[in-house]
Design a protein around this motif. Structure first.
Motif, PDB file in Angstrom:
ATOM      1  N   ASP A   1       0.833  -1.213   0.000  1.00  0.00           N
ATOM      2  CA  ASP A   1       0.000   0.000   0.000  1.00  0.00           C
ATOM      3  C   ASP A   1       0.867   1.263   0.000  1.00  0.00           C
ATOM      4  O   ASP A   1       0.626   2.196  -0.774  1.00  0.00           O
TER       5      ASP A   1
ATOM      6  N   LEU B   1       1.363   4.099  -2.975  1.00  0.00           N
ATOM      7  CA  LEU B   1       1.065   5.497  -2.688  1.00  0.00           C
ATOM      8  C   LEU B   1       2.256   6.397  -3.003  1.00  0.00           C
ATOM      9  O   LEU B   1       2.083   7.485  -3.572  1.00  0.00           O
TER      10      LEU B   1
ATOM     11  N   SER C   1      -7.862   9.427  -4.827  1.00  0.00           N
ATOM     12  CA  SER C   1      -7.956   8.248  -3.961  1.00  0.00           C
ATOM     13  C   SER C   1      -6.607   7.899  -3.348  1.00  0.00           C
ATOM     14  O   SER C   1      -6.533   7.429  -2.211  1.00  0.00           O
TER      15      SER C   1
ATOM     16  N   SER D   1      -4.031   9.923  -2.450  1.00  0.00           N
ATOM     17  CA  SER D   1      -3.563  11.275  -2.196  1.00  0.00           C
ATOM     18  C   SER D   1      -2.348  11.306  -1.273  1.00  0.00           C
ATOM     19  O   SER D   1      -1.971  10.310  -0.642  1.00  0.00           O
TER      20      SER D   1
ATOM     21  N   SER E   1      -2.171  13.018   1.543  1.00  0.00           N
ATOM     22  CA  SER E   1      -2.621  12.874   2.929  1.00  0.00           C
ATOM     23  C   SER E   1      -2.857  11.410   3.276  1.00  0.00           C
ATOM     24  O   SER E   1      -2.617  10.985   4.404  1.00  0.00           O
ATOM     25  N   ARG E   2      -3.280  10.633   2.292  1.00  0.00           N
ATOM     26  CA  ARG E   2      -3.451   9.200   2.545  1.00  0.00           C
ATOM     27  C   ARG E   2      -2.095   8.517   2.720  1.00  0.00           C
ATOM     28  O   ARG E   2      -1.952   7.596   3.530  1.00  0.00           O
TER      29      ARG E   2
ATOM     30  N   SER F   1      -1.054   9.175   6.186  1.00  0.00           N
ATOM     31  CA  SER F   1      -1.832   8.343   7.099  1.00  0.00           C
ATOM     32  C   SER F   1      -1.297   6.916   7.152  1.00  0.00           C
ATOM     33  O   SER F   1      -1.194   6.314   8.229  1.00  0.00           O
ATOM     34  N   LYS F   2      -0.949   6.365   5.987  1.00  0.00           N
ATOM     35  CA  LYS F   2      -0.403   5.006   5.944  1.00  0.00           C
ATOM     36  C   LYS F   2       0.959   4.925   6.626  1.00  0.00           C
ATOM     37  O   LYS F   2       1.270   3.946   7.311  1.00  0.00           O
TER      38      LYS F   2
ATOM     39  N   GLU G   1      -7.816   7.365   8.522  1.00  0.00           N
ATOM     40  CA  GLU G   1      -7.970   6.970   7.119  1.00  0.00           C
ATOM     41  C   GLU G   1      -9.152   7.690   6.467  1.00  0.00           C
ATOM     42  O   GLU G   1      -9.279   7.730   5.266  1.00  0.00           O
ATOM     43  N   ASN G   2     -10.066   8.224   7.290  1.00  0.00           N
ATOM     44  CA  ASN G   2     -11.287   8.816   6.750  1.00  0.00           C
ATOM     45  C   ASN G   2     -11.236  10.336   6.777  1.00  0.00           C
ATOM     46  O   ASN G   2     -12.221  11.005   7.059  1.00  0.00           O
ATOM     47  N   ASP G   3     -10.054  10.866   6.510  1.00  0.00           N
ATOM     48  CA  ASP G   3      -9.888  12.318   6.502  1.00  0.00           C
ATOM     49  C   ASP G   3     -10.534  12.884   5.243  1.00  0.00           C
ATOM     50  O   ASP G   3     -10.031  12.741   4.141  1.00  0.00           O
TER      51      ASP G   3
END
Length: 369
Positions: A137, A141, A196, A198, A200-201, A204-205, A249-251
């Protein structure tokens, strides 16, 4: 005189315990003592980097970045048991500067901070095998964001070149490589796929990975000793490992508002007289001046805030029979919930991972009825 005093102290102790401690310290090779202390300090510095990265504490992150880099530069070679620590420090420093194409960590000026980060992530992957899904993942990203950051700054030619460097001709890479190649041709950095996956993701990961790393390093010597000392002084006992690492994860951002603000900022800049704003220079496709850095970090308070993930107004698209089949095949291969992975490997028409999730919920209800 000193010898007489030491002898008197030894007699007062009733057996010369002071001299025994002194002899044990003096008998230890100075180089070995220094190496052990440096090892403890590097582990502690890495823990601090992890914490302040997760907290987005820019000033503290920069301080511990400099400490960690000084310790790493002092290593003649990386001990096997410290490879993960060194690689993680280098990874975090580069990801923190992922949006800054003007910074350079490698001798090759084509290599952006995120592309440099990818090389350290590859090294980290080799050090552990139990986090295969998280590894994949984060790798995906980073790869996608390397391309996205170039596109956001108007460097479409460079985005195409970096795509050739990033991906092999393997069948597993082919779907994503083709999707990104198509996106680069459209010169639209705000398509659903890039939203999807991004920046920011990615942050987060990486926070998720940090949380696991911190849990594995709860036995850090300096942290334990500092915790004991703080507790004995009554100053509190909250350690670095006790601090919660934010991982959301739900930002969800207000994409329309951000799009409006960006347009307003670009309009004001274009109307102003005098020198051209650096942001406008980048958007026009002119590369910023490269700055060679040993380790650089921008304001971590703004990490993720400057990620421009804008929503394009689109009419609601009906799902085709072929897309439904792609969704079902993806779920069969990757399982329910792995929407991002299904999106990358499937052939969908301008869909996001959220759309895939909603569609599967709809199909499940239809099946039940």
């Amino acid at each position: 005189m000193a010898t007489a005093v030491e002898g008197a102290l030894g007699a007062a102790d009733g057996g010369g315990s002071s001299s025994s401690v002194s002899s044990s310290v003096s008998s230890a090779p100075p180089v070995a003592v220094e190496a052990m202390a440096a090892e403890w300090m590097l582990e502690f510095a890495c823990s601090c980097l992890c914490w302040h990265f997760a907290e987005q504490s820019g000033e503290e992150f920069r301080r511990w970045r400099d400490v960690a880099q000084a310790l790493i530069n002092g290593l003649s070679q990386i001990p096997p048991h410290q490879k993960k620590t060194v690689y993680l420090c280098q990874l975090l420093i580069r990801i923190a500067q992922g949006k800054s194409l003007g910074l350079q960590f490698e001798d090759d000026q084509r290599i952006s901070p995120l592309e440099s980060a990818l090389s350290f992530w590859t090294l980290l992957e080799r050090e552990e095998i139990k986090l295969a899904k998280l590894h994949e993942d984060i790798r995906r990203l980073i790869q996608i964001q390397i391309v996205a950051v170039h596109m956001e700054n108007g460097y479409f030619k460079e985005a195409a070149e970096v795509l050739e460097r990033l991906f092999t001709d393997s069948e597993s890479d082919k779907p994503l490589r083709m999707k990104l190649a198509t996106i680069i041709k459209t010169k639209d950095p705000y398509v659903p796929l890039l939203q999807s996956f991004s920046y920011s993701r990615l942050i987060s990961k990486v926070k998720s990975y940090i949380k696991l790393f911190m849990k594995e390093n709860e036995t850090n010597f300096l942290i334990q000793e500092a915790t004991k000392h703080v507790a004995s002084k009554g100053l509190g006992t909250k350690t670095l490992q006790d601090r919660p690492v934010e991982d959301n994860e739900n930002d969800k951002s207000d994409l329309k508002t951000r799009k409006r603000l960006l347009k307003e900022e670009q309009y004001v800049t274009s109307q102003s007289s005098g020198d051209i704003n650096p942001t406008v220079r980048r958007c026009s496709g002119q590369k910023p001046e490269k700055k060679r850095v040993l380790q650089s970090l921008g304001n971590m308070d703004n990490v993720g805030k400057h990620e421009v993930s804008l929503g394009c107004s689109r009419r609601r698209q009906r799902w085709t029979h072929e897309e439904d089949l792609e969704l079902k095949l993806g779920i069969k291969e990757f399982g329910v919930g792995n929407w991002a992975k299904i999106l990358v490997h499937g052939n969908f028409n301008n869909r996001t991972s959220v759309m895939l999730k909603d569609r599967w919920r709809t199909l499940s209800k239809i099946k039940q009825n």
